[in-house]
Design a protein around this motif. Sequence first.
Motif, PDB file in Angstrom:
ATOM      1  N   LEU A  86      49.100  29.376  48.945  1.00 56.92           N
ATOM      2  CA  LEU A  86      49.012  30.719  48.367  1.00 56.92           C
ATOM      3  C   LEU A  86      47.844  31.449  49.017  1.00 56.92           C
ATOM      4  N   THR A  87      48.101  32.668  49.500  1.00 56.60           N
ATOM      5  CA  THR A  87      47.045  33.503  50.067  1.00 56.60           C
ATOM      6  C   THR A  87      46.484  34.393  48.969  1.00 56.60           C
ATOM      7  N   LEU A  88      45.178  34.361  48.814  1.00 55.03           N
ATOM      8  CA  LEU A  88      44.476  35.196  47.838  1.00 55.03           C
ATOM      9  C   LEU A  88      43.807  36.337  48.596  1.00 55.03           C
ATOM     10  N   ASP A  89      44.256  37.554  48.372  1.00 58.88           N
ATOM     11  CA  ASP A  89      43.710  38.730  49.041  1.00 58.88           C
ATOM     12  C   ASP A  89      42.694  39.407  48.134  1.00 58.88           C
ATOM     13  N   ALA A  90      41.494  39.663  48.654  1.00 60.41           N
ATOM     14  CA  ALA A  90      40.449  40.345  47.889  1.00 60.41           C
ATOM     15  C   ALA A  90      40.607  41.853  48.047  1.00 60.41           C
ATOM     16  N   ALA A  91      41.809  42.330  47.683  1.00 60.89           N
ATOM     17  CA  ALA A  91      42.133  43.755  47.728  1.00 60.89           C
ATOM     18  C   ALA A  91      43.162  44.035  46.637  1.00 60.89           C
ATOM     19  N   THR A  92      43.183  45.264  46.153  1.00 59.68           N
ATOM     20  CA  THR A  92      44.158  45.652  45.143  1.00 59.68           C
ATOM     21  C   THR A  92      45.541  45.772  45.772  1.00 59.68           C
ATOM     22  N   SER A  93      46.542  46.007  44.941  1.00 62.55           N
ATOM     23  CA  SER A  93      47.911  46.142  45.440  1.00 62.55           C
ATOM     24  C   SER A  93      48.070  47.354  46.355  1.00 62.55           C
ATOM     25  N   THR A  94      47.139  48.315  46.288  1.00 58.73           N
ATOM     26  CA  THR A  94      47.186  49.481  47.173  1.00 58.73           C
ATOM     27  C   THR A  94      46.295  49.307  48.405  1.00 58.73           C
ATOM     28  N   GLY A  95      45.703  48.105  48.567  1.00 59.05           N
ATOM     29  CA  GLY A  95      44.896  47.821  49.753  1.00 59.05           C
ATOM     30  C   GLY A  95      43.426  48.144  49.641  1.00 59.05           C
ATOM     31  N   VAL A  96      42.973  48.587  48.477  1.00 60.51           N
ATOM     32  CA  VAL A  96      41.557  48.901  48.289  1.00 60.51           C
ATOM     33  C   VAL A  96      40.785  47.584  48.143  1.00 60.51           C
ATOM     34  N   PRO A  97      39.732  47.371  48.975  1.00 60.98           N
ATOM     35  CA  PRO A  97      38.955  46.131  48.861  1.00 60.98           C
ATOM     36  C   PRO A  97      38.348  45.963  47.464  1.00 60.98           C
ATOM     37  N   ILE A  98      38.356  44.738  46.981  1.00 53.64           N
ATOM     38  CA  ILE A  98      37.724  44.426  45.702  1.00 53.64           C
ATOM     39  C   ILE A  98      36.212  44.389  45.902  1.00 53.64           C
ATOM     40  N   ALA A  99      35.480  44.983  44.985  1.00 48.33           N
ATOM     41  CA  ALA A  99      34.020  45.043  45.071  1.00 48.33           C
ATOM     42  C   ALA A  99      33.421  43.642  44.997  1.00 48.33           C
ATOM     43  N   PRO A 100      32.306  43.409  45.695  1.00 48.00           N
ATOM     44  CA  PRO A 100      31.636  42.113  45.593  1.00 48.00           C
ATOM     45  C   PRO A 100      31.305  41.783  44.139  1.00 48.00           C
ATOM     46  N   GLY A 101      31.423  40.496  43.815  1.00 44.00           N
ATOM     47  CA  GLY A 101      31.136  40.043  42.460  1.00 44.00           C
ATOM     48  C   GLY A 101      31.852  38.754  42.151  1.00 44.00           C
ATOM     49  N   GLU A 102      31.733  38.335  40.891  1.00 32.37           N
ATOM     50  CA  GLU A 102      32.363  37.100  40.412  1.00 32.37           C
ATOM     51  C   GLU A 102      33.659  37.451  39.690  1.00 32.37           C
ATOM     52  N   TYR A 103      34.732  36.739  40.028  1.00 30.66           N
ATOM     53  CA  TYR A 103      36.045  36.981  39.439  1.00 30.66           C
ATOM     54  C   TYR A 103      36.715  35.647  39.123  1.00 30.66           C
ATOM     55  N   THR A 104      37.823  35.711  38.434  1.00 27.39           N
ATOM     56  CA  THR A 104      38.703  34.558  38.303  1.00 27.39           C
ATOM     57  C   THR A 104      40.106  34.998  38.678  1.00 27.39           C
ATOM     58  N   VAL A 105      40.874  34.037  39.176  1.00 27.05           N
ATOM     59  CA  VAL A 105      42.269  34.269  39.509  1.00 27.05           C
ATOM     60  C   VAL A 105      43.084  33.291  38.678  1.00 27.05           C
ATOM     61  N   ASP A 106      44.076  33.799  37.959  1.00 22.98           N
ATOM     62  CA  ASP A 106      44.985  32.962  37.186  1.00 22.98           C
ATOM     63  C   ASP A 106      46.240  32.737  38.016  1.00 22.98           C
ATOM     64  N   VAL A 107      46.551  31.461  38.267  1.00 33.42           N
ATOM     65  CA  VAL A 107      47.678  31.082  39.120  1.00 33.42           C
ATOM     66  C   VAL A 107      48.748  30.418  38.263  1.00 33.42           C
ATOM     67  N   GLY A 108      49.990  30.843  38.447  1.00 29.12           N
ATOM     68  CA  GLY A 108      51.091  30.257  37.692  1.00 29.12           C
ATOM     69  C   GLY A 108      52.430  30.613  38.301  1.00 29.12           C
ATOM     70  N   MET A 109      53.473  30.256  37.604  1.00 27.80           N
ATOM     71  CA  MET A 109      54.836  30.477  38.068  1.00 27.80           C
ATOM     72  C   MET A 109      55.395  31.757  37.459  1.00 27.80           C
ATOM     73  N   LEU A 110      56.293  32.413  38.209  1.00 29.04           N
ATOM     74  CA  LEU A 110      56.968  33.594  37.702  1.00 29.04           C
ATOM     75  C   LEU A 110      58.386  33.621  38.250  1.00 29.04           C
TER      76      LEU A 110
END
Length: 132
Positions: A86-110
Motif C-alpha cells: 500500500l502506498t501512503l501519499d502525504a497529500a490530500t485527494s486534490t494533491g495538496v501536500p499534508i502539513a508537517p506534523g504527527e498523524y495516524t493512518v487507519d488501514v482496512g478493507m473496503l
Amino acid sequence: IEVQRSSVAAHREEPRDSIVIPSGGSATVELDVTHEGSGSPWLDDASWAVPGVVRVGARWTDTDGAESRTPIPRMMYPGDRATVTLTLDAATSTGVPIAPGEYTVDVGMLQEGFGWFADNGDDMLTIPITVV
C-alpha cells in the motif's frame, strides 16, 4: 446479512514506530491481509468491475480527505491470505501536500460502491505517521 471480517497486519518489526514521509511525498508499507469471513469471496479487479471489488484502503486522520487504496492480488475466499503493498501519499485527494506534523493512518478493507468493512464493526490497523 453477513458482516465481512478481515485481518490486516503490517510487515514491520516495530509497528508502533512512526513512518516518516516528506510533505507531498509517499511511502509504502507491506501488509498481510486475511479473509476471515465465512461467506462470499472478495472480488478482485480482474474478476469483477467496480462497484463490488474489494481493496485495501488507508484513511488519514486530521487531514482534508487524504486516502489511499490498492487492489487485492486475486479473488480471495474465506481463509485466504495475501500480501499487498500500500502506498501512503502525504497529500490530500486534490494533491495538496499534508502539513508537517504527527498523524495516524487507519488501514482496512473496503468494497467499492458499498463501503468500509470497519463501518460494520471490522477492525482497522492504525499506523503512526510523521510528515516532515
